[in-house]
Design an enzyme around this catalytic site. Structure first.
Site, PDB file in Angstrom:
ATOM      1  N   ARG A  69       0.842  -1.196   0.000  1.00 21.27           N
ATOM      2  CA  ARG A  69       0.000   0.000   0.000  1.00 21.27           C
ATOM      3  C   ARG A  69       0.875   1.244   0.000  1.00 21.27           C
ATOM      4  O   ARG A  69       1.931   1.259   0.640  1.00 21.27           O
ATOM      5  CB  ARG A  69      -0.896   0.026   1.242  1.00 21.27           C
ATOM      6  CG  ARG A  69      -2.130  -0.846   1.129  1.00 21.27           C
ATOM      7  CD  ARG A  69      -3.028  -0.706   2.341  1.00 21.27           C
ATOM      8  NE  ARG A  69      -2.409  -1.201   3.551  1.00 21.27           N
ATOM      9  CZ  ARG A  69      -1.820  -0.464   4.472  1.00 21.27           C
ATOM     10  NH1 ARG A  69      -1.804   0.852   4.364  1.00 21.27           N
ATOM     11  NH2 ARG A  69      -1.270  -1.007   5.542  1.00 21.27           N
ATOM     12  N   TYR A 197      -1.683  -3.432  -6.727  1.00 21.91           N
ATOM     13  CA  TYR A 197      -1.490  -4.082  -5.426  1.00 21.91           C
ATOM     14  C   TYR A 197      -2.806  -4.164  -4.633  1.00 21.91           C
ATOM     15  O   TYR A 197      -3.553  -3.170  -4.571  1.00 21.91           O
ATOM     16  CB  TYR A 197      -0.423  -3.331  -4.592  1.00 21.91           C
ATOM     17  CG  TYR A 197      -0.372  -3.893  -3.198  1.00 21.91           C
ATOM     18  CD1 TYR A 197       0.203  -5.149  -2.969  1.00 21.91           C
ATOM     19  CD2 TYR A 197      -0.982  -3.249  -2.136  1.00 21.91           C
ATOM     20  CE1 TYR A 197       0.177  -5.710  -1.702  1.00 21.91           C
ATOM     21  CE2 TYR A 197      -1.004  -3.812  -0.866  1.00 21.91           C
ATOM     22  CZ  TYR A 197      -0.424  -5.050  -0.659  1.00 21.91           C
ATOM     23  OH  TYR A 197      -0.460  -5.623   0.582  1.00 21.91           O
ATOM     24  N   GLY A 198      -3.009  -5.288  -3.990  1.00 26.94           N
ATOM     25  CA  GLY A 198      -4.256  -5.583  -3.272  1.00 26.94           C
ATOM     26  C   GLY A 198      -4.886  -4.412  -2.536  1.00 26.94           C
ATOM     27  O   GLY A 198      -5.996  -3.982  -2.861  1.00 26.94           O
ATOM     28  N   LYS A 206      -9.693  -2.257   1.680  1.00 22.18           N
ATOM     29  CA  LYS A 206      -9.382  -1.103   2.536  1.00 22.18           C
ATOM     30  C   LYS A 206     -10.214   0.123   2.144  1.00 22.18           C
ATOM     31  O   LYS A 206     -10.668   0.874   3.005  1.00 22.18           O
ATOM     32  CB  LYS A 206      -7.895  -0.770   2.437  1.00 22.18           C
ATOM     33  CG  LYS A 206      -6.982  -1.916   2.784  1.00 22.18           C
ATOM     34  CD  LYS A 206      -7.201  -2.406   4.181  1.00 22.18           C
ATOM     35  CE  LYS A 206      -6.212  -3.493   4.546  1.00 22.18           C
ATOM     36  NZ  LYS A 206      -6.452  -4.011   5.898  1.00 22.18           N
ATOM     37  N   HIS A 226     -10.403  -2.212  11.681  1.00 22.94           N
ATOM     38  CA  HIS A 226      -9.320  -3.064  11.165  1.00 22.94           C
ATOM     39  C   HIS A 226      -9.063  -4.188  12.178  1.00 22.94           C
ATOM     40  O   HIS A 226      -8.011  -4.237  12.805  1.00 22.94           O
ATOM     41  CB  HIS A 226      -8.070  -2.181  10.982  1.00 22.94           C
ATOM     42  CG  HIS A 226      -6.986  -2.808  10.192  1.00 22.94           C
ATOM     43  ND1 HIS A 226      -5.654  -2.449  10.339  1.00 22.94           N
ATOM     44  CD2 HIS A 226      -7.005  -3.771   9.239  1.00 22.94           C
ATOM     45  CE1 HIS A 226      -4.921  -3.150   9.498  1.00 22.94           C
ATOM     46  NE2 HIS A 226      -5.694  -3.964   8.834  1.00 22.94           N
ATOM     47  N   SER A 248      -1.196  -3.612  10.144  1.00 27.28           N
ATOM     48  CA  SER A 248      -0.922  -4.575   9.072  1.00 27.28           C
ATOM     49  C   SER A 248       0.349  -5.366   9.361  1.00 27.28           C
ATOM     50  O   SER A 248       1.329  -4.818   9.862  1.00 27.28           O
ATOM     51  CB  SER A 248      -0.725  -3.819   7.764  1.00 27.28           C
ATOM     52  OG  SER A 248      -1.779  -2.907   7.588  1.00 27.28           O
ATOM     53  N   ALA A 249       0.291  -6.653   9.005  1.00 29.23           N
ATOM     54  CA  ALA A 249       1.448  -7.549   9.141  1.00 29.23           C
ATOM     55  C   ALA A 249       1.937  -7.672  10.591  1.00 29.23           C
ATOM     56  O   ALA A 249       3.125  -7.740  10.855  1.00 29.23           O
ATOM     57  CB  ALA A 249       2.577  -7.117   8.201  1.00 29.23           C
ATOM     58  N   CYS A 250       1.004  -7.681  11.541  1.00 30.97           N
ATOM     59  CA  CYS A 250       1.365  -7.885  12.949  1.00 30.97           C
ATOM     60  C   CYS A 250       0.713  -9.156  13.493  1.00 30.97           C
ATOM     61  O   CYS A 250       0.555  -9.314  14.701  1.00 30.97           O
ATOM     62  CB  CYS A 250       0.948  -6.689  13.796  1.00 30.97           C
ATOM     63  SG  CYS A 250       1.979  -5.250  13.521  1.00 30.97           S
ATOM     64  N   LYS A 252      -2.485 -10.696  12.596  1.00 25.93           N
ATOM     65  CA  LYS A 252      -3.943 -10.872  12.743  1.00 25.93           C
ATOM     66  C   LYS A 252      -4.380 -12.217  12.164  1.00 25.93           C
ATOM     67  O   LYS A 252      -5.183 -12.930  12.754  1.00 25.93           O
ATOM     68  CB  LYS A 252      -4.718  -9.754  12.034  1.00 25.93           C
ATOM     69  CG  LYS A 252      -4.765  -8.467  12.835  1.00 25.93           C
ATOM     70  CD  LYS A 252      -5.931  -7.560  12.460  1.00 25.93           C
ATOM     71  CE  LYS A 252      -5.875  -7.115  11.019  1.00 25.93           C
ATOM     72  NZ  LYS A 252      -4.689  -6.312  10.712  1.00 25.93           N
ATOM     73  N   THR A 253      -3.853 -12.564  10.994  1.00 32.51           N
ATOM     74  CA  THR A 253      -4.288 -13.817  10.364  1.00 32.51           C
ATOM     75  C   THR A 253      -3.894 -15.004  11.245  1.00 32.51           C
ATOM     76  O   THR A 253      -4.686 -15.943  11.437  1.00 32.51           O
ATOM     77  CB  THR A 253      -3.680 -13.933   8.949  1.00 32.51           C
ATOM     78  OG1 THR A 253      -4.030 -12.756   8.222  1.00 32.51           O
ATOM     79  CG2 THR A 253      -4.194 -15.154   8.220  1.00 32.51           C
ATOM     80  N   ASP A 275      -9.289  -9.614   9.161  1.00 33.27           N
ATOM     81  CA  ASP A 275      -8.767  -8.276   8.864  1.00 33.27           C
ATOM     82  C   ASP A 275      -9.749  -7.142   9.168  1.00 33.27           C
ATOM     83  O   ASP A 275      -9.311  -6.088   9.599  1.00 33.27           O
ATOM     84  CB  ASP A 275      -8.362  -8.214   7.377  1.00 33.27           C
ATOM     85  CG  ASP A 275      -7.488  -7.011   7.049  1.00 33.27           C
ATOM     86  OD1 ASP A 275      -6.610  -6.684   7.862  1.00 33.27           O
ATOM     87  OD2 ASP A 275      -7.683  -6.406   5.974  1.00 33.27           O
ATOM     88  N   ASN A 364       6.356  -8.593   1.704  1.00 38.42           N
ATOM     89  CA  ASN A 364       4.901  -8.375   1.714  1.00 38.42           C
ATOM     90  C   ASN A 364       4.208  -9.242   0.652  1.00 38.42           C
ATOM     91  O   ASN A 364       3.160  -8.884   0.131  1.00 38.42           O
ATOM     92  CB  ASN A 364       4.577  -6.895   1.483  1.00 38.42           C
ATOM     93  CG  ASN A 364       3.113  -6.573   1.777  1.00 38.42           C
ATOM     94  OD1 ASN A 364       2.514  -7.133   2.708  1.00 38.42           O
ATOM     95  ND2 ASN A 364       2.522  -5.690   0.977  1.00 38.42           N
ATOM     96  N   SER A 365       4.808 -10.392   0.325  1.00 40.95           N
ATOM     97  CA  SER A 365       4.124 -11.298  -0.615  1.00 40.95           C
ATOM     98  C   SER A 365       2.839 -11.809   0.047  1.00 40.95           C
ATOM     99  O   SER A 365       2.746 -11.884   1.276  1.00 40.95           O
ATOM    100  CB  SER A 365       5.039 -12.449  -1.031  1.00 40.95           C
ATOM    101  OG  SER A 365       5.621 -13.062   0.093  1.00 40.95           O
ATOM    102  N   ARG A 366       1.860 -12.179  -0.768  1.00 45.58           N
ATOM    103  CA  ARG A 366       0.519 -12.439  -0.233  1.00 45.58           C
ATOM    104  C   ARG A 366      -0.103 -13.689  -0.820  1.00 45.58           C
ATOM    105  O   ARG A 366       0.243 -14.113  -1.926  1.00 45.58           O
ATOM    106  CB  ARG A 366      -0.398 -11.259  -0.592  1.00 45.58           C
ATOM    107  CG  ARG A 366       0.019  -9.927  -0.010  1.00 45.58           C
ATOM    108  CD  ARG A 366      -0.371  -9.826   1.432  1.00 45.58           C
ATOM    109  NE  ARG A 366       0.025  -8.587   2.058  1.00 45.58           N
ATOM    110  CZ  ARG A 366      -0.693  -7.942   2.978  1.00 45.58           C
ATOM    111  NH1 ARG A 366      -1.842  -8.421   3.379  1.00 45.58           N
ATOM    112  NH2 ARG A 366      -0.254  -6.854   3.542  1.00 45.58           N
ATOM    113  N   ASN A 493      -0.368 -17.780  22.315  1.00 47.86           N
ATOM    114  CA  ASN A 493      -1.196 -16.602  22.627  1.00 47.86           C
ATOM    115  C   ASN A 493      -2.539 -16.991  23.239  1.00 47.86           C
ATOM    116  O   ASN A 493      -3.228 -16.158  23.831  1.00 47.86           O
ATOM    117  CB  ASN A 493      -1.421 -15.757  21.363  1.00 47.86           C
ATOM    118  CG  ASN A 493      -0.125 -15.100  20.896  1.00 47.86           C
ATOM    119  OD1 ASN A 493       0.802 -14.916  21.683  1.00 47.86           O
ATOM    120  ND2 ASN A 493      -0.045 -14.762  19.622  1.00 47.86           N
TER     121      ASN A 493
HETATM  122  C1  OXD Z   1      -3.128  -4.537   5.204  1.00 46.36           C
HETATM  123  C2  OXD Z   1      -3.811  -5.707   4.598  1.00 46.36           C
HETATM  124  O1  OXD Z   1      -2.209  -3.965   4.577  1.00 46.36           O
HETATM  125  O2  OXD Z   1      -4.671  -6.268   5.282  1.00 46.36           O
HETATM  126  O3  OXD Z   1      -3.494  -4.171   6.325  1.00 46.36           O
HETATM  127  O4  OXD Z   1      -3.534  -6.059   3.457  1.00 46.36           O
HETATM  128 MN    MN Z   2      -5.146  -5.217   7.094  1.00 46.53          MN
END
Ligand code: OXD
Ligand code: MN
Length: 596
Positions: A69, A197-198, A206, A226, A248-250, A252-253, A275, A364-366, A493
């Site tokens: 992003r 990009y996504g 988003k 979020h 982002s990227a912390c 969540k998934t 997300d 940041n590959s997805r 966790n």
């Molecule tokens: C982000 C995403 O960047 O979910 O937060 O892709």
């Molecule tokens: Mn996100």
């Protein structure tokens, strides 16, 4: 396709400007998907992967300058600058239309223009919303089909209504100099050009579900956040729902799909979303959350059978990988998948991988995958009424300062905790990684209006929810003096979620501290974890000097939001300062929280 005058008029109008060779209305069918995939395989937009091991999976390599992003190119175009607030880039709507409108002129020449109707939220839910994205990227179409309920189903829901979010997207020339992601919340309109990009191009995500939806949510009295959504099942089979906001990227998934370790195997996490949550006050006076998305667009590196077995089981079929590496056998590969990289890797740019030049997969590959493929998907993930939220968890990536977990004293204090959040930046956005920035409620890149008004909206929601969720803060990323993580994270966790569950039920033991309730080390179930001596104390330690520095940084951030900052946030900030000079006092868990 059903007739829809307003939609058809808009499509004609866009086509007159962008001049595509042809227009295709997407129905979301399997046949349509296959035609698009075949075309992209022919022109190299997609690369086939090993279809024995990864059936229906493809790799997309994006332009190397288009991998995340781009927040500096993302704008909120409200008629009054002050409504966008100081934390958003702002462009005056008429100027935005003129400046960026030029870039759309003829931008689809030689391309197909796809009209992508989509539904955010479960079919049949009163809380779901329709959007239509016009795009010239077939990659966007196949991703939207995984991430939303796309095509016929969305048009059926729209019926004759003119209430839908319009999103116009074109790859343009993919140059960052001609890249803009514009939001016109007053008109429910999005314009995105110059990126595939996504987060910039899948406009349902988003742009619609957070930036535009947060604006609509404030007008209508609900929250677009979020946050992941999970159901935590305890050994008796009772499921308690929680929403958790992390930047982002912390993780969540991973948290959304957590698998508990053997010693706590009586606990199970059910995934509702990873997300975004739209949260409304239900007729029962509880906050009810739906996941507006239908898929996961997750960060790949670091994902393995150890860190997230559920997503590993989901992405072995019908998945689009973006910017991962490939093995000589045509399998997707990324750092963290296995300990040792196989020989002969092709990197994310499509070149033979040379390790000294950087990672094989982009950081940041997805993956893009349908949510229903996830083994931990909750039986209630498409519940039209949403799931009742008992706890809201905020979290950041903080090497120091924030303890493993704490609970706020009240809704108002919890809103302050969210408002005061900070986190270290990641590869999910362009720019420097690892820089601490203020990121209230993990919404700094996603709130479509003035942050101070957003805090006021949260405070107002608290006044209107008869049974408000309890609010917590967690930090999985605290490190020791040698910069090693103190907490193992991932499946472990659950130990923190278990305490949260107990607190929600008025059970877990806590200590009152200047920042909120903290578990005593005995209150956390650390059985079998083998934490080094002193680690638990360090994880829960409140360093008052570090917190005073944090308090001052919070103050500088809040000053930027004045004069709109709600007085309650100022009060909580002042009370935190007073409390920081007091000693911690043990309290009985069953005592009602003290509200300042
Ligand atoms: C982000 C995403 O960047 O979910 O937060 O892709
Ligand atoms: Mn996100």
């Amino acid at each position: 396709m059903p007739q829809h005058r307003a939609l058809e008029q808009w499509v004609d109008q866009v086509a007159r400007v962008t001049r595509p060779d042809r227009i295709h209305w997407c129905d979301g069918s399997e046949e349509e998907h296959q035609v698009l995939v075949d075309g992209m395989l022919r022109d190299g937009t997609l690369v086939g992967l090993n279809h024995q091991r990864y059936p229906g999976c493809y790799l997309h390599r994006s332009h190397p300058s288009d991998v995340a992003r781009t927040e500096h190119l993302t704008f909120i175009c409200t008629s009054r600058k002050e409504d966008a607030g100081p934390t958003n880039n702002w462009m005056e709507p008429t100027e935005a239309r003129a400046r960026v409108g030029k870039l759309f002129e003829g931008s689809m020449k030689g391309r197909t223009m796809f009209v992508v109707p989509y539904l955010m939220g479960p079919v049949g839910s009163p809380y779901s919303r329709v959007g239509v994205e016009i795009t010239d990227s077939p990659y966007v179409v196949v991703n939207m089909r995984l991430m939303t309920r796309m095509g016929k189903i969305a048009l059926e829901r729209l019926g004759g209504s003119e209430s839908f979010v319009r999103g116009l997207h074109s790859l343009g020339d993919l140059s960052p100099d001609h890249r803009f992601i514009l939001h016109f919340p007053e008109e429910r309109l999005i314009w995105s050009i110059g990126s595939g990009y996504g987060g910039n191009a899948l406009l349902g995500k988003k742009c619609h579900s957070l930036r535009i939806a947060s604006w609509i949510g404030r007008e209508e009295g609900w929250l677009a956040e979020h946050t992941l959504i999970i159901g935590v099942e305890d050994p008796s089979g009772q499921v308690t729902y929680m929403a958790a906001a992390f930047p982002s990227a912390c993780g969540k998934t991973n948290l959304a799909m957590l698998v508990a370790p053997q010693v706590l195997s009586g606990y199970k996490v059910w995934t509702v979303g990873d997300d975004i949550a739209w949260m409304h006050i239900g007729p029962d006076g509880r906050l009810r959350a739906i996941n507006p998305e239908a898929g996961f667009f997750g960060v790949v590196p670091g994902t393995s059978v150890k860190t997230n077995p559920n997503i590993m089981a989901a992405v072995d079929r019908d998945t689009i990988f973006t910017n991962v590496a490939v093995t000589p056998d045509g399998e997707p590969w990324w750092e963290g998948k296995e300990p040792t990289p196989p020989d002969g890797l092709v990197d994310w740019r499509g070149n033979p991988w040379i390790s000294v030049e950087g990672p094989a997969a982009h950081p940041n590959s997805r993956f893009t995958v349908a949510a229903r493929q996830c083994p931990s998907i909750s039986p209630r993930w498409e519940d039209p009424e949403g799931v009742p939220i008992s706890a809201i968890i905020f979290g950041g990536r903080r090497a120091r300062v924030a303890p493993l977990v704490y609970q706020s004293y009240s809704w108002q204090h919890g809103v302050f905790v969210g408002a005061g959040m900070a986190s270290e930046t990641t590869a999910a956005q362009s720019g420097a990684v690892g820089v601490t920035r203020r990121d209230p409620m993990a919404m700094i890149p996603f709130c479509g209006y003035h942050m101070a008004d957003y805090f006021a909206h949260w405070l107002d929601m608290g006044r209107r929810i008869a049974h408000p969720p309890a609010i917590f803060h967690v930090n999985w990323f605290r490190t020791d003096q040698n910069d090693r993580f103190l907490w193992p994270g991932f499946g472990e966790n659950i130990r923190v979620l278990k305490w949260i569950l107990e607190r929600v039920r008025g059970q877990g033991i806590a200590v009152e501290t200047p920042i909120g309730f903290i578990p005593t080390p005995d209150a956390l179930d650390l059985d079998g974890l083998g934490l080094p001596d002193g680690a638990a104390d360090e994880l829960l330690r409140i360093d008052s000097d570090a917190w005073l520095t944090e308090h001052a940084e919070q103050g500088r951030f809040f000053d930027r939001l004045a004069p709109r900052l709600p007085v309650q946030i100022r009060q909580e900030h002042a009370v935190l300062h007073q409390r920081l000079s007091r000693l911690s006092v043990p309290v009985n868990a069953t005592e009602p929280p003290h509200t300042p």
